[in-house]
Design an enzyme around this catalytic site. Sequence first.
Site, mmCIF file in Angstrom:
data_model
loop_
_atom_site.group_PDB
_atom_site.id
_atom_site.type_symbol
_atom_site.label_atom_id
_atom_site.label_comp_id
_atom_site.label_asym_id
_atom_site.label_seq_id
_atom_site.Cartn_x
_atom_site.Cartn_y
_atom_site.Cartn_z
ATOM 1 N N ASP A 18 0.876 -1.769 0.241
ATOM 2 C CA ASP A 18 -0.208 0.358 -0.088
ATOM 3 C C ASP A 18 1.282 1.138 0.038
ATOM 4 O O ASP A 18 0.737 2.293 0.496
ATOM 5 C CB ASP A 18 -0.693 0.114 0.899
ATOM 6 C CG ASP A 18 -1.181 -1.589 0.883
ATOM 7 O OD1 ASP A 18 -2.617 -1.455 0.193
ATOM 8 O OD2 ASP A 18 -1.819 -2.257 2.463
ATOM 9 N N HIS A 48 -4.368 -2.262 -5.665
ATOM 10 C CA HIS A 48 -4.039 -0.282 -5.742
ATOM 11 C C HIS A 48 -4.917 -0.106 -6.113
ATOM 12 O O HIS A 48 -5.757 0.243 -7.049
ATOM 13 C CB HIS A 48 -3.571 -0.981 -7.669
ATOM 14 C CG HIS A 48 -1.548 -1.303 -7.545
ATOM 15 N ND1 HIS A 48 -0.666 -1.184 -6.309
ATOM 16 C CD2 HIS A 48 -1.467 -2.336 -7.776
ATOM 17 C CE1 HIS A 48 0.458 -1.470 -6.934
ATOM 18 N NE2 HIS A 48 -0.216 -2.872 -7.585
HETATM 19 P P1 IMP Z 1 -1.767 -12.625 2.400
HETATM 20 O O1 IMP Z 1 -0.964 -12.751 1.272
HETATM 21 O O2 IMP Z 1 -3.517 -12.551 1.704
HETATM 22 O O3 IMP Z 1 -1.607 -14.301 2.535
HETATM 23 O O4 IMP Z 1 -1.933 -12.151 3.262
HETATM 24 C C1 IMP Z 1 -0.722 -12.451 4.235
HETATM 25 C C2 IMP Z 1 -0.443 -11.170 5.553
HETATM 26 O O5 IMP Z 1 0.826 -9.877 4.235
HETATM 27 C C3 IMP Z 1 -1.293 -10.388 6.157
HETATM 28 O O6 IMP Z 1 -0.376 -9.827 6.824
HETATM 29 C C4 IMP Z 1 -1.700 -9.257 4.822
HETATM 30 O O7 IMP Z 1 -2.121 -8.238 5.315
HETATM 31 C C5 IMP Z 1 -0.564 -8.833 4.400
HETATM 32 N N1 IMP Z 1 -0.983 -8.567 2.360
HETATM 33 C C6 IMP Z 1 -0.717 -9.186 1.721
HETATM 34 N N2 IMP Z 1 -0.543 -8.712 0.614
HETATM 35 C C7 IMP Z 1 -0.917 -7.406 0.850
HETATM 36 C C8 IMP Z 1 -0.856 -5.766 -0.176
HETATM 37 O O8 IMP Z 1 -1.022 -5.775 -1.159
HETATM 38 N N3 IMP Z 1 -1.179 -4.613 0.930
HETATM 39 C C9 IMP Z 1 -0.923 -5.075 2.776
HETATM 40 N N4 IMP Z 1 -0.967 -5.702 2.891
HETATM 41 C C10 IMP Z 1 -0.927 -6.949 1.991
#
Ligand code: IMP
Length: 491
Positions: A18, A48
């Site tokens: 982000d 995004h």
């Molecule tokens: P996952 O990618 O859904 O397995 O989540 C794993 C960790 O990464 C969690 O803490 C999510 O909040 C974080 N996360 C995954 N993608 C993003 C993103 O695009 N922005 C912010 N946090 C993310």
Amino acid sequence: MARNRGFADVVVGIQWGDEGKAKILTYLLNSGTYGVTARFNGGSNAGHTAYYKGHKVGFHQLPSGVLVPNTELYSGSGTVINPVKYSAEIRSVEELAEKLGENFYINDRLSISGEATVVQPHHIIIDGLKGKKVATTGNGIGPAYVDQAARMNDGILLNIRMIDLKRDPEKYLKLIRENLERVVNQYNVTVFLEDGSGGKREIAYPVEEKMREFESAVEHLSDMITDDPLYLERRIERGENILFEGANGGLLDKIKGTVPNVTSSVTTPGGAFSADLPPNDRRYTYGVLKIIPSRVGRGSFPGEYGGEISEEYTLQNGGNAHKRDIEFSNYDPFEELASCDWFRVGRGLRMRGDEYGTTTGRPRRIGKLDLILTDFATRLFGVDRLVVTKADLMRDFRHTRERKIPVINGYSLNGMSIDFLPMTEEDARELVTNVRYLDSFEEDITGATDYREFPAELKALLNLLENSTPRRCKLYGIGTGPGTDNFVLAS
Ligand code: IMP
């Protein structure tokens, strides 16, 4: 005469996601330098936000370049694809285009690598059941990458790829249905439906309906799936340039991030050169840093306003207890900023910066600008050009009691000064940070078109930031507001 080979540039966020990567991506794509923009990792966990002609547009799987006409889009072999969400996203961008009387020609411009792994419906269920400790986004990303690495289990194929769904949809849809049925039965999975009178009704997981939805999404995407493993390489050979777009954020990398509170893909720039192009095609790495850092989910975050209180607060009830509309109806951001409680200052900054999940509205954790982390991340990721986003928000510090901008300029662990984020979450949470206070400023820089218009205090801050990364990178550009064109080159 043979044309020169093209090159590939890569844009990654250097914090926890982000960071506002869409702004620099759009700027670079509008320069006309690139023929193709490609995602290389992750899936619908990414978000995004872009502003197009006053409309806020959220993307999850489509490369951000979708809003730049004539740019070709590619979902790379290292990504994981949720067909249902991908198809819906394409349709929503097409609807916006229709509303504006424009045509983004997505079908003609988008190619999805056949080697990308499919996020199957049962992956999403498993993520929902088992991903809570990490507070995943619930998109099935971890389970899909687990199956990719596991390949097969006792003769049963686990890694189903987009090419399989194109070549023999009947066979692979059957496998996907069997996987779904097995998991639904094993965990007795149910879903909640609105009952029409404000309540919710629990029903058995609707396998038929979900599979129908899945099949029709696969049909929609089928023509966009490419079976050419050299898709990007051919473009480079033709002299075209590629812009890679990283998803999630460098510090969520599955190896170099804050393990285990990370995502399941390679989010570092190297990930761009592991599947679709060799590393010698890299030209520049752009690292995007949000000047007021944020983090979603669980995990260490040096300098977080309110520390672990903020972490727990933002995670309460799956992140839903303090969503955007709830915070905005309960608090005044300026009162929060003026508070002597750092947790409340963080909440004020979140509200002023609109730091909530793109689609979920869930609050993001907010922290101090961190020079040590910036230096660490730019070295780790080999950043050549640093892009700083949301610089306009720094003027909000004039509303705080100190009227100063806190900046972390030292880490120590067990009494020793260190210049990196420790490898374990335990140590990272033990870090003691040293904070220096810089002058804030009054001027609103939103819409500034020239770096020279910036107030002296902001220039001093940006200089300090650039000088904190002496090993490699130069300050390249600064985001000065929410609009896609609120971007100024450093001089
Ligand atoms: P996952 O990618 O859904 O397995 O989540 C794993 C960790 O990464 C969690 O803490 C999510 O909040 C974080 N996360 C995954 N993608 C993003 C993103 O695009 N922005 C912010 N946090 C993310």
